[in-house]
Design a protein around this motif. Sequence first.
Motif, PDB file in Angstrom:
ATOM      1  N   PRO A  99       0.824  -1.223   0.000  1.00 57.92           N
ATOM      2  CA  PRO A  99       0.000   0.000   0.000  1.00 57.92           C
ATOM      3  C   PRO A  99       0.852   1.263   0.000  1.00 57.92           C
ATOM      4  O   PRO A  99       1.776   1.403   0.812  1.00 57.92           O
ATOM      5  CB  PRO A  99      -0.810  -0.122   1.291  1.00 57.92           C
ATOM      6  CG  PRO A  99      -0.794  -1.579   1.628  1.00 57.92           C
ATOM      7  CD  PRO A  99       0.534  -2.086   1.159  1.00 57.92           C
ATOM      8  N   LEU A 100       0.542   2.170  -0.894  1.00 60.69           N
ATOM      9  CA  LEU A 100       1.317   3.403  -1.016  1.00 60.69           C
ATOM     10  C   LEU A 100       1.261   4.240   0.256  1.00 60.69           C
ATOM     11  O   LEU A 100       2.253   4.862   0.655  1.00 60.69           O
ATOM     12  CB  LEU A 100       0.799   4.216  -2.212  1.00 60.69           C
ATOM     13  CG  LEU A 100       1.479   5.551  -2.509  1.00 60.69           C
ATOM     14  CD1 LEU A 100       2.987   5.392  -2.619  1.00 60.69           C
ATOM     15  CD2 LEU A 100       0.907   6.162  -3.783  1.00 60.69           C
ATOM     16  N   PHE A 136      -2.779  11.054  -3.547  1.00 64.28           N
ATOM     17  CA  PHE A 136      -2.700   9.859  -4.381  1.00 64.28           C
ATOM     18  C   PHE A 136      -4.028   9.126  -4.431  1.00 64.28           C
ATOM     19  O   PHE A 136      -4.356   8.489  -5.445  1.00 64.28           O
ATOM     20  CB  PHE A 136      -1.586   8.944  -3.868  1.00 64.28           C
ATOM     21  CG  PHE A 136      -0.200   9.487  -4.117  1.00 64.28           C
ATOM     22  CD1 PHE A 136       0.174   9.906  -5.388  1.00 64.28           C
ATOM     23  CD2 PHE A 136       0.719   9.590  -3.090  1.00 64.28           C
ATOM     24  CE1 PHE A 136       1.446  10.410  -5.623  1.00 64.28           C
ATOM     25  CE2 PHE A 136       1.982  10.094  -3.312  1.00 64.28           C
ATOM     26  CZ  PHE A 136       2.355  10.517  -4.596  1.00 64.28           C
ATOM     27  N   ASP A 137      -4.819   9.209  -3.345  1.00 60.42           N
ATOM     28  CA  ASP A 137      -6.162   8.621  -3.381  1.00 60.42           C
ATOM     29  C   ASP A 137      -7.002   9.283  -4.468  1.00 60.42           C
ATOM     30  O   ASP A 137      -7.729   8.602  -5.206  1.00 60.42           O
ATOM     31  CB  ASP A 137      -6.842   8.774  -2.023  1.00 60.42           C
ATOM     32  CG  ASP A 137      -6.270   7.836  -0.966  1.00 60.42           C
ATOM     33  OD1 ASP A 137      -5.557   6.882  -1.340  1.00 60.42           O
ATOM     34  OD2 ASP A 137      -6.532   8.063   0.234  1.00 60.42           O
ATOM     35  N   ARG A 138      -6.909  10.599  -4.553  1.00 60.22           N
ATOM     36  CA  ARG A 138      -7.671  11.321  -5.578  1.00 60.22           C
ATOM     37  C   ARG A 138      -7.198  10.947  -6.983  1.00 60.22           C
ATOM     38  O   ARG A 138      -7.977  10.965  -7.938  1.00 60.22           O
ATOM     39  CB  ARG A 138      -7.544  12.833  -5.368  1.00 60.22           C
ATOM     40  CG  ARG A 138      -8.233  13.348  -4.110  1.00 60.22           C
ATOM     41  CD  ARG A 138      -8.331  14.864  -4.116  1.00 60.22           C
ATOM     42  NE  ARG A 138      -7.015  15.490  -4.076  1.00 60.22           N
ATOM     43  CZ  ARG A 138      -6.378  15.840  -2.955  1.00 60.22           C
ATOM     44  NH1 ARG A 138      -6.955  15.597  -1.769  1.00 60.22           N
ATOM     45  NH2 ARG A 138      -5.199  16.420  -2.994  1.00 60.22           N
ATOM     46  N   MET A 139      -5.932  10.615  -7.110  1.00 61.31           N
ATOM     47  CA  MET A 139      -5.372  10.238  -8.409  1.00 61.31           C
ATOM     48  C   MET A 139      -5.622   8.773  -8.746  1.00 61.31           C
ATOM     49  O   MET A 139      -5.342   8.331  -9.871  1.00 61.31           O
ATOM     50  CB  MET A 139      -3.860  10.501  -8.425  1.00 61.31           C
ATOM     51  CG  MET A 139      -3.485  11.963  -8.293  1.00 61.31           C
ATOM     52  SD  MET A 139      -1.697  12.169  -8.101  1.00 61.31           S
ATOM     53  CE  MET A 139      -1.081  11.434  -9.627  1.00 61.31           C
ATOM     54  N   GLY A 140      -6.103   8.001  -7.771  1.00 66.03           N
ATOM     55  CA  GLY A 140      -6.345   6.587  -8.012  1.00 66.03           C
ATOM     56  C   GLY A 140      -5.096   5.731  -7.907  1.00 66.03           C
ATOM     57  O   GLY A 140      -5.085   4.596  -8.406  1.00 66.03           O
ATOM     58  N   THR A 152      -0.662   1.677  -4.924  1.00 63.47           N
ATOM     59  CA  THR A 152       0.484   0.837  -4.589  1.00 63.47           C
ATOM     60  C   THR A 152       1.795   1.602  -4.756  1.00 63.47           C
ATOM     61  O   THR A 152       1.878   2.594  -5.487  1.00 63.47           O
ATOM     62  CB  THR A 152       0.533  -0.413  -5.481  1.00 63.47           C
ATOM     63  OG1 THR A 152       0.830  -0.028  -6.835  1.00 63.47           O
ATOM     64  CG2 THR A 152      -0.790  -1.169  -5.428  1.00 63.47           C
ATOM     65  N   ALA A 153       2.826   1.101  -4.094  1.00 63.20           N
ATOM     66  CA  ALA A 153       4.146   1.713  -4.188  1.00 63.20           C
ATOM     67  C   ALA A 153       4.689   1.635  -5.614  1.00 63.20           C
ATOM     68  O   ALA A 153       5.398   2.529  -6.077  1.00 63.20           O
ATOM     69  CB  ALA A 153       5.103   1.022  -3.217  1.00 63.20           C
ATOM     70  N   ARG A 154       4.347   0.567  -6.326  1.00 60.70           N
ATOM     71  CA  ARG A 154       4.806   0.421  -7.711  1.00 60.70           C
ATOM     72  C   ARG A 154       4.244   1.524  -8.591  1.00 60.70           C
ATOM     73  O   ARG A 154       4.945   2.070  -9.455  1.00 60.70           O
ATOM     74  CB  ARG A 154       4.367  -0.946  -8.242  1.00 60.70           C
ATOM     75  CG  ARG A 154       4.680  -1.220  -9.702  1.00 60.70           C
ATOM     76  CD  ARG A 154       6.130  -1.574  -9.879  1.00 60.70           C
ATOM     77  NE  ARG A 154       6.882  -0.482 -10.467  1.00 60.70           N
ATOM     78  CZ  ARG A 154       8.184  -0.507 -10.695  1.00 60.70           C
ATOM     79  NH1 ARG A 154       8.883  -1.576 -10.349  1.00 60.70           N
ATOM     80  NH2 ARG A 154       8.800   0.491 -11.236  1.00 60.70           N
ATOM     81  N   GLN A 155       2.985   1.878  -8.391  1.00 60.93           N
ATOM     82  CA  GLN A 155       2.378   2.950  -9.179  1.00 60.93           C
ATOM     83  C   GLN A 155       3.071   4.286  -8.915  1.00 60.93           C
ATOM     84  O   GLN A 155       3.209   5.110  -9.818  1.00 60.93           O
ATOM     85  CB  GLN A 155       0.881   3.048  -8.850  1.00 60.93           C
ATOM     86  CG  GLN A 155       0.065   1.869  -9.346  1.00 60.93           C
ATOM     87  CD  GLN A 155      -1.376   1.931  -8.882  1.00 60.93           C
ATOM     88  OE1 GLN A 155      -1.653   2.161  -7.698  1.00 60.93           O
ATOM     89  NE2 GLN A 155      -2.311   1.717  -9.800  1.00 60.93           N
ATOM     90  N   PHE A 156       3.500   4.491  -7.684  1.00 60.52           N
ATOM     91  CA  PHE A 156       4.239   5.713  -7.350  1.00 60.52           C
ATOM     92  C   PHE A 156       5.596   5.730  -8.055  1.00 60.52           C
ATOM     93  O   PHE A 156       6.004   6.748  -8.621  1.00 60.52           O
ATOM     94  CB  PHE A 156       4.418   5.797  -5.836  1.00 60.52           C
ATOM     95  CG  PHE A 156       5.293   6.927  -5.374  1.00 60.52           C
ATOM     96  CD1 PHE A 156       4.986   8.245  -5.683  1.00 60.52           C
ATOM     97  CD2 PHE A 156       6.429   6.669  -4.626  1.00 60.52           C
ATOM     98  CE1 PHE A 156       5.788   9.293  -5.250  1.00 60.52           C
ATOM     99  CE2 PHE A 156       7.244   7.698  -4.183  1.00 60.52           C
ATOM    100  CZ  PHE A 156       6.929   9.012  -4.514  1.00 60.52           C
ATOM    101  N   VAL A 157       6.294   4.605  -8.045  1.00 65.79           N
ATOM    102  CA  VAL A 157       7.604   4.522  -8.692  1.00 65.79           C
ATOM    103  C   VAL A 157       7.494   4.759 -10.197  1.00 65.79           C
ATOM    104  O   VAL A 157       8.405   5.313 -10.822  1.00 65.79           O
ATOM    105  CB  VAL A 157       8.248   3.148  -8.399  1.00 65.79           C
ATOM    106  CG1 VAL A 157       9.479   2.913  -9.264  1.00 65.79           C
ATOM    107  CG2 VAL A 157       8.618   3.045  -6.923  1.00 65.79           C
ATOM    108  N   ASP A 158       6.365   4.380 -10.782  1.00 60.13           N
ATOM    109  CA  ASP A 158       6.178   4.541 -12.230  1.00 60.13           C
ATOM    110  C   ASP A 158       5.929   5.982 -12.639  1.00 60.13           C
ATOM    111  O   ASP A 158       5.925   6.299 -13.842  1.00 60.13           O
ATOM    112  CB  ASP A 158       5.013   3.669 -12.711  1.00 60.13           C
ATOM    113  CG  ASP A 158       5.367   2.181 -12.694  1.00 60.13           C
ATOM    114  OD1 ASP A 158       6.576   1.863 -12.713  1.00 60.13           O
ATOM    115  OD2 ASP A 158       4.436   1.348 -12.655  1.00 60.13           O
ATOM    116  N   LEU A 159       5.685   6.888 -11.674  1.00 66.92           N
ATOM    117  CA  LEU A 159       5.478   8.298 -12.019  1.00 66.92           C
ATOM    118  C   LEU A 159       6.776   8.907 -12.554  1.00 66.92           C
ATOM    119  O   LEU A 159       7.874   8.517 -12.140  1.00 66.92           O
ATOM    120  CB  LEU A 159       5.015   9.070 -10.779  1.00 66.92           C
ATOM    121  CG  LEU A 159       3.622   8.747 -10.244  1.00 66.92           C
ATOM    122  CD1 LEU A 159       3.399   9.456  -8.911  1.00 66.92           C
ATOM    123  CD2 LEU A 159       2.546   9.144 -11.242  1.00 66.92           C
ATOM    124  N   PRO A 160       6.678   9.892 -13.469  1.00 67.63           N
ATOM    125  CA  PRO A 160       7.889  10.540 -13.995  1.00 67.63           C
ATOM    126  C   PRO A 160       8.650  11.282 -12.896  1.00 67.63           C
ATOM    127  O   PRO A 160       8.045  11.854 -11.973  1.00 67.63           O
ATOM    128  CB  PRO A 160       7.335  11.524 -15.034  1.00 67.63           C
ATOM    129  CG  PRO A 160       5.973  11.022 -15.363  1.00 67.63           C
ATOM    130  CD  PRO A 160       5.453  10.383 -14.116  1.00 67.63           C
TER     131      PRO A 160
END
Length: 420
Positions: free
Chosen positions: A177-178, A192-196, A199-207
């Motif tokens: 969980p992020l 991040f909740d508002r952005m949907g 997970t931590a992986r989704q955060f790492v995938d951000l530019p």
Amino acid sequence: MYGLCDCNNFYVSCERVFRPDLVGRPVVVLSNNDGCIIARSNEAKRLGIGMGQPFYQVRQLIERGEVAVFSANFALYGDMSRRVMATLRSLVPGIEVYSIDEAFFDLRGMAEPLDEFGRSIGRTIRRNTGIPVSIGIAPTKTLAKIASKLAKQYPRLEGCCYMHRTEDIDKVLQRFPLRDVWGIGRRYGRMFDRMGLATARQFVDLPREWVRARMGIAGLRTWSELQGVECISFEQMPQRKQQITVSRTFPKEIYEQKDLDPIIAEFASMCAEKLRSEGSVCGEVQCFLVTNRHREEQPQRYETSLQLLPESTDSTLEIVRQARIALRQAFRPGFGYKKAGVLLAQITPASELQGSLFTPETHEKHARLMQVLDSVNKACGKDTLVVAAQGTEPFRMNREHLSPRYTTDWKELLVAKATK
């Protein structure tokens, strides 16, 4: 490689060391004045008891004997923490104490297998102190925090999660969980909740540029650490406090300044003692008063007053004097204050204090008095010597379920009786 040693349900574990009959039973620990729940055993969590839940909401469970309850015993918890950290320090090249129940440790240069080494650390701490711990080992501090959480969640790891292979880290980040990532916090969690993003992986995938623009350097450090890039250095020396605060919630509202005066003097004295223990001085003393926010039918106030000192000091006499002045300025008649506190700021090392031509002659006298005050209280017990402004009756909190101070008070040592 970095490690993180995290004590499991620390306050509860401290109580269970001296009450082994409570192992496997629901146990909770209460906040100051027995107001709300600040620690829960796993069994209490499974009953649905929440962190921060008001005590009165679970009183029936306790009265039926379904849950064991303790008032916060910070003298015991602080000493047990010291014992855990001392054991850990003897086993690894260096440690960085992060909180009362957590410490990072440096594993650079240590030979494999690190997972077995981590388990041996946990076994040794448990044997020496009775406190169960979870060990997380990973290439960065942020990943080590995640690994320690996994060590708690999965018994098959036997108390240590060694997370070092890239593919394993990636699998963990895809599910972790992020909001639970060290450094994200509530504010960014809501964003991040508002952005949907969950997970931590989704955060790492951000530019990288997006993270830097929205979250600054601190966020970028977290983003990089999740990818195995070390950005948060290891500090063996504890950071000097920027502020020192002592505050308490009262059992009932206080309406008179004369009743608050000895309490504020006591809080100021406690702050000054902490200040000297760190070898520091302060240049600012603040007093604050808060009404009972749970009684909405009453007028609400938050009062504060700040005193700037002409010269930084660690003298209890001067700090108490300034705190009482701040109290007189902050107090407003007609309001019932439920909480009060004293805060010291502009803290600098005492070794860097430079006197001036206008330094009062009492400075050296105060320094000698403080040495005597601290030495007597250390040898004879807390509050053996106090300033007169504190009065003869120290402030007492509601602690109806307080356990003995087994390790710090001769009068409260555990007694064992042998039977035939």
